[in-house]
Enzyme design. Structure first.
Site, PDB file in Angstrom:
ATOM      1  CG  ASP A  56      97.309  96.935  17.256  1.00  0.00           C
ATOM      2  OD1 ASP A  56      97.357  97.557  18.656  1.00  0.00           O
ATOM      3  OD2 ASP A  56      98.032  96.894  16.404  1.00  0.00           O
ATOM      4  CG  ASP A  62     102.135  94.887  14.751  1.00  0.00           C
ATOM      5  OD1 ASP A  62     102.285  94.367  15.186  1.00  0.00           O
ATOM      6  OD2 ASP A  62     101.695  96.456  15.000  1.00  0.00           O
ATOM      7  CG  ASP A  87     100.037  93.440  18.930  1.00  0.00           C
ATOM      8  OD1 ASP A  87     100.097  94.142  19.570  1.00  0.00           O
ATOM      9  OD2 ASP A  87      99.683  94.139  17.873  1.00  0.00           O
TER      10      ASP A  87
END
Length: 458
Positions: A241, A440, A444
């Protein structure tokens, strides 16, 4: 007495005791990591009783009790905001370094930090039911879980130990039948037990896992279970991410786009009025304006004059701020805030602060998350390990591609919703790839669960 080896007996006892000592010390250190994690939580809370604020130990807070949180304080426990608004630093739980604006009806997590504003929160979870306590349970579970290799060692030990004892008994009886003295037969049997002692087989693996998970916790890595360590060696694709993982989560000014005013004046005006705000975006603008003022005396004087003539400052949660500068209304914030200003047009999909003064549109200041100094090196290390890094972000494709190019990632997926990330991981797994997901931990969550190995930041 020539055949009695006292030094050998003492040596064996010493090594066994040393092993026990090292095991006890390692368990104590691993437990210290768990205790340190629990120390993150608040120790006291300011609860409301009959309209009065009362300081009490955190254990005295009950479900549905209302407590107050002031700027700089930790949120006492999980709850829902009933009054006030503030920006909450939730990096402890989510890995997102940019504080999240919360208001009435929003949930907050115990242990996170109130960066500005007074909040009244109704407790919805206490003690072992809080999210921080769940993390502690996760660590405790990781230190007691058994990996496949450890389970195999236990099975082997379970068979090997009785077998060795049986062999020792057979040796003892055999030497007696052979005509040896009982002392010699006993010595031979004990020698078999000592030589075949499986202590290392039974202790080495759990000790290694215990020490490893404890060391990881002390360095901010909570391992969800021993099997994770076995899965990690097969990973060939790493999905990352962007916000809070590749980037710092700290905003910085990357573009000043003036309209009807000079760029220096626009930044100086924004810096002057934002200096009264406490939001991270405001801090980034103030920092950039201060840097400009340090380099230009004229701008420094301009900023000082504007600050001295700024009145009626008011923060508009989720939108920006309103103030009067030299008696004229100034708006600084989102496109929604400036919707009624003539000539205004939201021309960027990036994070931006738009400004108008006396109902005249002055332009916008674009901000972006800054890439961590270690991100590029981490990507290079992934490649050296023959792992393919992929950047998957909910940000626009343009922003995601820019960040990926900066750190050396060739594969990019932008504008990805949580379900898109899950589908992409499934696609890779169906192609035979072993996938690790770095995110995170909240936004996610589904992707982290779908991946062969999930790594939650924060």
């Amino acid at each position: 007495l020539n055949n009695i080896y006292f030094e050998a007996a003492c040596g064996i006892i010493m090594f066994l005791l040393l092993g026990r000592y090292l095991e006890a010390r390692s368990k104590k250190e691993a437990g210290a990591a768990l205790r340190a994690l629990l120390e993150v939580g608040a120790k006291q809370a300011t609860i409301l009783r009959d309209g009065q604020e009362l300081k009490v130990p955190i254990k005295a807070v009950g479900i549905d009790d209302e407590f107050v949180s002031y700027p700089g304080e930790k949120i006492a426990t999980d709850g829902v905001v009933t009054a006030g608004s503030a920006a909450i630093n939730a990096s402890l739980m989510t890995g997102e370094s940019v504080p999240v604006d919360v208001g009435v009806g929003d949930s907050v997590i115990g242990g996170t930090i109130n960066t500005n504003g007074r909040l009244v929160v109704r407790a919805t979870a206490i003690g072992a039911d809080t999210q921080l306590a769940h993390i502690a349970k996760l660590l405790e579970k990781a230190q007691t879980a058994k990996a496949e290799v450890q389970r195999l060692a236990d099975k082997v030990s379970g068979i090997f130990v009785p077998l060795v004892i049986v062999i020792a008994v057979i040796v003892f009886i055999a030497w007696l039948l052979y005509g040896a003295r009982i002392g010699f037969a006993f010595t031979a049997a004990v020698a078999v037990l000592i030589i075949a002692c499986p202590c290392a087989l039974g202790l080495a693996t759990p000790m290694a896992l215990l020490v490893g998970t404890g060391w990881g916790a002390q360095h901010g890595i909570v391992i969800s279970g021993a099997p994770v360590l076995e899965t990690a060696k097969d990973i060939d694709t790493v999905i990352l991410d962007k916000t809070g993982t590749i980037t710092t989560g700290q905003m910085a000014v990357v573009k000043v786009a003036p309209h009807n005013v000079g760029s220096a004046e626009l930044l100086a005006l924004a810096g002057a009025v934002e200096s009264s705000a406490e939001h991270p975006i405001a801090a980034a603008i103030v920092s950039a304006a201060q840097q400009l003022a340090d380099e230009n005396d004229r701008i420094a004087q301009f900023v000082d004059r504007l600050r001295s003539k700024t009145t009626n400052f008011k923060v508009l949660p989720g939108m920006g701020l309103r103030a009067e500068v030299e008696g004229k209304e100034l708006l600084a914030g989102s496109a929604q805030l400036l919707a009624g200003v003539p000539d205004f047009d939201a021309v960027t999909d990036a994070t931006a602060v738009y400004l108008s003064w006396d109902n005249v549109y002055l332009g916008y200041i674009e901000l972006a998350d800054t890439v961590k100094s270690t991100s590029k090196q981490a990507i290079e290390l992934f490649k050296e390990l023959n792992m393919t890094p992929v950047l998957v972000s909910g940000d626009s494709k343009r922003v995601a591609s820019q960040v990926a190019a900066e750190i050396g990632i060739d594969n990019v997926l932008g504008e990805a919703l949580p379900e898109d990330k899950v589908a992409y991981i499934q696609q890779l797994q169906q192609a035979g790839r072993k996938v690790a997901m770095v995110g995170d931990g909240v936004n996610d969550a589904a992707a982290l669960a779908q991946a062969d190995l999930g790594l939650a930041m924060g």
